[in-house]
Design a protein around this motif. Sequence first.
Motif, PDB file in Angstrom:
ATOM      1  N   ARG A 366       0.823  -1.215   0.000  1.00  0.00           N
ATOM      2  CA  ARG A 366       0.000   0.000   0.000  1.00  0.00           C
ATOM      3  C   ARG A 366       0.860   1.270   0.000  1.00  0.00           C
ATOM      4  NH1 ARG A 366      -4.192  -2.143   4.652  1.00  0.00           N
ATOM      5  NH2 ARG A 366      -5.271  -3.709   3.354  1.00  0.00           N
ATOM      6  N   GLN A 367       2.008   1.231   0.667  1.00  0.00           N
ATOM      7  CA  GLN A 367       2.901   2.404   0.655  1.00  0.00           C
ATOM      8  C   GLN A 367       3.404   2.697  -0.758  1.00  0.00           C
ATOM      9  OE1 GLN A 367       5.934   1.555   3.529  1.00  0.00           O
ATOM     10  NE2 GLN A 367       4.648   2.143   5.299  1.00  0.00           N
ATOM     11  N   ALA A 368       3.656   1.631  -1.520  1.00  0.00           N
ATOM     12  CA  ALA A 368       4.066   1.840  -2.910  1.00  0.00           C
ATOM     13  C   ALA A 368       2.951   2.480  -3.723  1.00  0.00           C
ATOM     14  CB  ALA A 368       4.479   0.501  -3.518  1.00  0.00           C
ATOM     15  N   VAL A 369       1.698   2.050  -3.436  1.00  0.00           N
ATOM     16  CA  VAL A 369       0.555   2.653  -4.134  1.00  0.00           C
ATOM     17  C   VAL A 369       0.418   4.140  -3.782  1.00  0.00           C
ATOM     18  CG1 VAL A 369      -1.953   2.607  -4.366  1.00  0.00           C
ATOM     19  CG2 VAL A 369      -0.672   0.465  -4.304  1.00  0.00           C
ATOM     20  N   LEU A 370       0.574   4.468  -2.475  1.00  0.00           N
ATOM     21  CA  LEU A 370       0.475   5.872  -2.059  1.00  0.00           C
ATOM     22  C   LEU A 370       1.574   6.732  -2.681  1.00  0.00           C
ATOM     23  CD1 LEU A 370      -0.398   5.426   1.731  1.00  0.00           C
ATOM     24  CD2 LEU A 370      -1.920   6.195  -0.088  1.00  0.00           C
ATOM     25  N   LYS A 371       2.772   6.143  -2.795  1.00  0.00           N
ATOM     26  CA  LYS A 371       3.877   6.877  -3.401  1.00  0.00           C
ATOM     27  C   LYS A 371       3.581   7.189  -4.859  1.00  0.00           C
ATOM     28  CE  LYS A 371       8.853   6.626  -4.212  1.00  0.00           C
ATOM     29  NZ  LYS A 371      10.071   5.822  -4.048  1.00  0.00           N
ATOM     30  N   ASP A 372       3.038   6.214  -5.572  1.00  0.00           N
ATOM     31  CA  ASP A 372       2.699   6.449  -6.977  1.00  0.00           C
ATOM     32  C   ASP A 372       1.611   7.520  -7.106  1.00  0.00           C
ATOM     33  OD1 ASP A 372       4.528   4.539  -7.655  1.00  0.00           O
ATOM     34  OD2 ASP A 372       3.050   2.904  -7.832  1.00  0.00           O
ATOM     35  N   MET A 373       0.652   7.512  -6.168  1.00  0.00           N
ATOM     36  CA  MET A 373      -0.422   8.515  -6.204  1.00  0.00           C
ATOM     37  C   MET A 373       0.132   9.922  -5.956  1.00  0.00           C
ATOM     38  SD  MET A 373      -3.381   6.459  -4.106  1.00  0.00           S
ATOM     39  CE  MET A 373      -4.290   7.952  -3.842  1.00  0.00           C
ATOM     40  N   ARG A 374       1.067  10.079  -5.003  1.00  0.00           N
ATOM     41  CA  ARG A 374       1.657  11.389  -4.714  1.00  0.00           C
ATOM     42  C   ARG A 374       2.457  11.898  -5.912  1.00  0.00           C
ATOM     43  NH1 ARG A 374      -1.721  10.855  -1.737  1.00  0.00           N
ATOM     44  NH2 ARG A 374      -1.702  10.728   0.543  1.00  0.00           N
ATOM     45  N   GLN A 375       3.169  10.992  -6.560  1.00  0.00           N
ATOM     46  CA  GLN A 375       3.928  11.395  -7.736  1.00  0.00           C
ATOM     47  C   GLN A 375       3.001  11.838  -8.872  1.00  0.00           C
ATOM     48  OE1 GLN A 375       6.440   8.038  -8.664  1.00  0.00           O
ATOM     49  NE2 GLN A 375       7.937   8.504  -7.035  1.00  0.00           N
ATOM     50  N   ALA A 376       1.874  11.122  -9.015  1.00  0.00           N
ATOM     51  CA  ALA A 376       0.920  11.516 -10.060  1.00  0.00           C
ATOM     52  C   ALA A 376       0.304  12.869  -9.740  1.00  0.00           C
ATOM     53  CB  ALA A 376      -0.172  10.459 -10.186  1.00  0.00           C
ATOM     54  N   ASP A 377       0.020  13.137  -8.455  1.00  0.00           N
ATOM     55  CA  ASP A 377      -0.523  14.443  -8.061  1.00  0.00           C
ATOM     56  C   ASP A 377       0.486  15.565  -8.317  1.00  0.00           C
ATOM     57  OD1 ASP A 377      -2.794  13.148  -7.267  1.00  0.00           O
ATOM     58  OD2 ASP A 377      -2.295  13.129  -5.118  1.00  0.00           O
ATOM     59  N   ALA A 378       1.754  15.326  -7.998  1.00  0.00           N
ATOM     60  CA  ALA A 378       2.794  16.331  -8.245  1.00  0.00           C
ATOM     61  C   ALA A 378       2.942  16.618  -9.729  1.00  0.00           C
ATOM     62  CB  ALA A 378       4.118  15.876  -7.635  1.00  0.00           C
ATOM     63  N   ALA A 379       2.870  15.562 -10.536  1.00  0.00           N
ATOM     64  CA  ALA A 379       2.964  15.759 -11.983  1.00  0.00           C
ATOM     65  C   ALA A 379       1.785  16.577 -12.500  1.00  0.00           C
ATOM     66  CB  ALA A 379       3.035  14.399 -12.689  1.00  0.00           C
ATOM     67  N   GLU A 380       0.604  16.310 -11.956  1.00  0.00           N
ATOM     68  CA  GLU A 380      -0.573  17.086 -12.368  1.00  0.00           C
ATOM     69  C   GLU A 380      -0.434  18.550 -11.977  1.00  0.00           C
ATOM     70  OE1 GLU A 380      -5.454  17.017 -11.780  1.00  0.00           O
ATOM     71  OE2 GLU A 380      -4.158  15.747 -10.551  1.00  0.00           O
ATOM     72  N   ASP A 381       0.049  18.801 -10.752  1.00  0.00           N
ATOM     73  CA  ASP A 381       0.261  20.197 -10.316  1.00  0.00           C
ATOM     74  C   ASP A 381       1.288  20.905 -11.196  1.00  0.00           C
ATOM     75  OD1 ASP A 381      -1.552  19.756  -8.318  1.00  0.00           O
ATOM     76  OD2 ASP A 381      -0.051  19.359  -6.764  1.00  0.00           O
ATOM     77  N   SER A 382       2.356  20.214 -11.554  1.00  0.00           N
ATOM     78  CA  SER A 382       3.380  20.814 -12.408  1.00  0.00           C
ATOM     79  C   SER A 382       2.818  21.138 -13.779  1.00  0.00           C
ATOM     80  CB  SER A 382       4.573  19.856 -12.528  1.00  0.00           C
ATOM     81  OG  SER A 382       5.551  20.389 -13.398  1.00  0.00           O
ATOM     82  N   GLU A 383       1.988  20.261 -14.314  1.00  0.00           N
ATOM     83  CA  GLU A 383       1.389  20.510 -15.624  1.00  0.00           C
ATOM     84  C   GLU A 383       0.443  21.715 -15.579  1.00  0.00           C
ATOM     85  OE1 GLU A 383       0.874  20.018 -19.635  1.00  0.00           O
ATOM     86  OE2 GLU A 383       2.294  19.001 -18.291  1.00  0.00           O
ATOM     87  N   LEU A 384      -0.339  21.833 -14.504  1.00  0.00           N
ATOM     88  CA  LEU A 384      -1.231  22.989 -14.368  1.00  0.00           C
ATOM     89  C   LEU A 384      -0.452  24.287 -14.213  1.00  0.00           C
ATOM     90  CD1 LEU A 384      -3.986  21.505 -12.018  1.00  0.00           C
ATOM     91  CD2 LEU A 384      -4.219  22.093 -14.436  1.00  0.00           C
TER      92      LEU A 384
END
Length: 506
Positions: A366-384
Amino acid sequence: MSQYSLSIPGGKVPLAGKGCYPAGPVRKKHQPVPEPPSAVSQAQFRSDAFPVGEMPYQLKVRRLVEQKLRSPHRGFLPLDLVRVTAHWVHIPKGSIPWKDNSDVIVNGRSGGIAPYKPTATKTKDPSQLTNVRAIIVPGMGETEHCITRSLVRSIHVVGAGSSENCVSSYGDIVPSDTDKGLISSLVKIIRQQSGADLSNVHWHKLAEFTYSSGPPTVFFTPVIKGNNPPVFSPQMTTDADGAEIYPVTPLKFTLGSLLDCSIHADTPRDTVEFCMAADALDEWGRRDMAHQILKILRVRKHEASQKSDIDKATEEQQGNIKRRRDAEEGERKIKRQQRDQKIRERWRSHDEGLTDEEKRTAMRSRQAVLKDMRQADAAEDSELAKQWEAEEKEMALKAPQLVPVQELQPEYLEAFRYFDRKEEGSITRMRLHNILLCLDEELTLGEVTDLLNLPQLPRKQAHLPYRKLALLTKMVAPETIPKETPPPEDAAEEEINPSAEPIVSV
């Protein structure tokens, strides 16, 4: 240039040098007010003993007491003077002679015309006679704008001088007539006295001086236009009895020198009236310059209002963009919190009935899943963030790329400098209030105070620098601004002497 003056009985008329009278300082506390004498030396009644202020310009007929209040720099007025009629108040604003007139030529050589003889009048009744006079004001070229000195030191007035040390204006006593008839007689007299032909020019009626004894004196001023300036040359004239012949010489004075001329009880009447006509010309100029100041203040007030509206619109636009971005960011944050909450609830229900070892194994995945989710959120923020930056660049490209450039307007500067007789570069706030309240527009004190509430003027200072008000700010493209070229090293700098005044001596 050295100081020249022409001696007259009772005083001197300076032809060069200090050509204006200063506005007197405000009286100090407990300082007694000197009492103005009726007919004494100007030295005992100087203009700097009283603060010089403005009075309403639209008053046409002035009684003697009003005339004394309007000309505190004159220590003497004719004892038989009854009233002064300011006909210039009906002349349209913006028609002051030095604005529209062409130049005139003052020649030192005789014109070769037969000696002028005073007009023979059949009657000695003063009520049937008029002393008709001309005050001639040459025009000012574009290079003579008062950027370095007060305007009264640049305005010239053409008068006449004789061997009797009498300075006067051109004209003579003629039978009373209509204004048209008086102008016709005046044109003939000027032609005989100076050789100048002013028959094809328009004339303004300037002022009229009425006396208890003797004929009234009426002053006219010509509007001289065209490329052929009139030439004023010395002529010969005779006295009233025709016994003595003496020359009448044209002289060029500054308006300031006539305003500063000391007149006394023994000063010739023609000289006194010439100076009084200069006072009327000066008041006419003050009225037009006051209207110019009102126009300037209104223009600057409109510009300040426009700039304030633009700043408010820009600030509102930036605020809308920030609020939209904050709202979008808040929505993303709420969605992510709801997503995380659902995942944790699903994991919590899944952990029911598992052993501790199984829970630890599930936690690592589950920690690996949360890490992937945080990275996806950061990528979305950077794109915006990149999208917002692109939007800002696009808005900047759509906006005109302009830079402010300031340009000095001499006609605006001379309006203020006309009242700045001491050339201090500033006018007191009280003086500006006085100038504006004397106009015929009937401004209120609140309106005048609001007009002076400008970014260019300091709010808490009594003396207001006016040069910034004469600067016109334009928004231009950077590529249209001409590049300044450095002056040659061997170029000599031109020296400007504010005290130097042109003089034509004969």
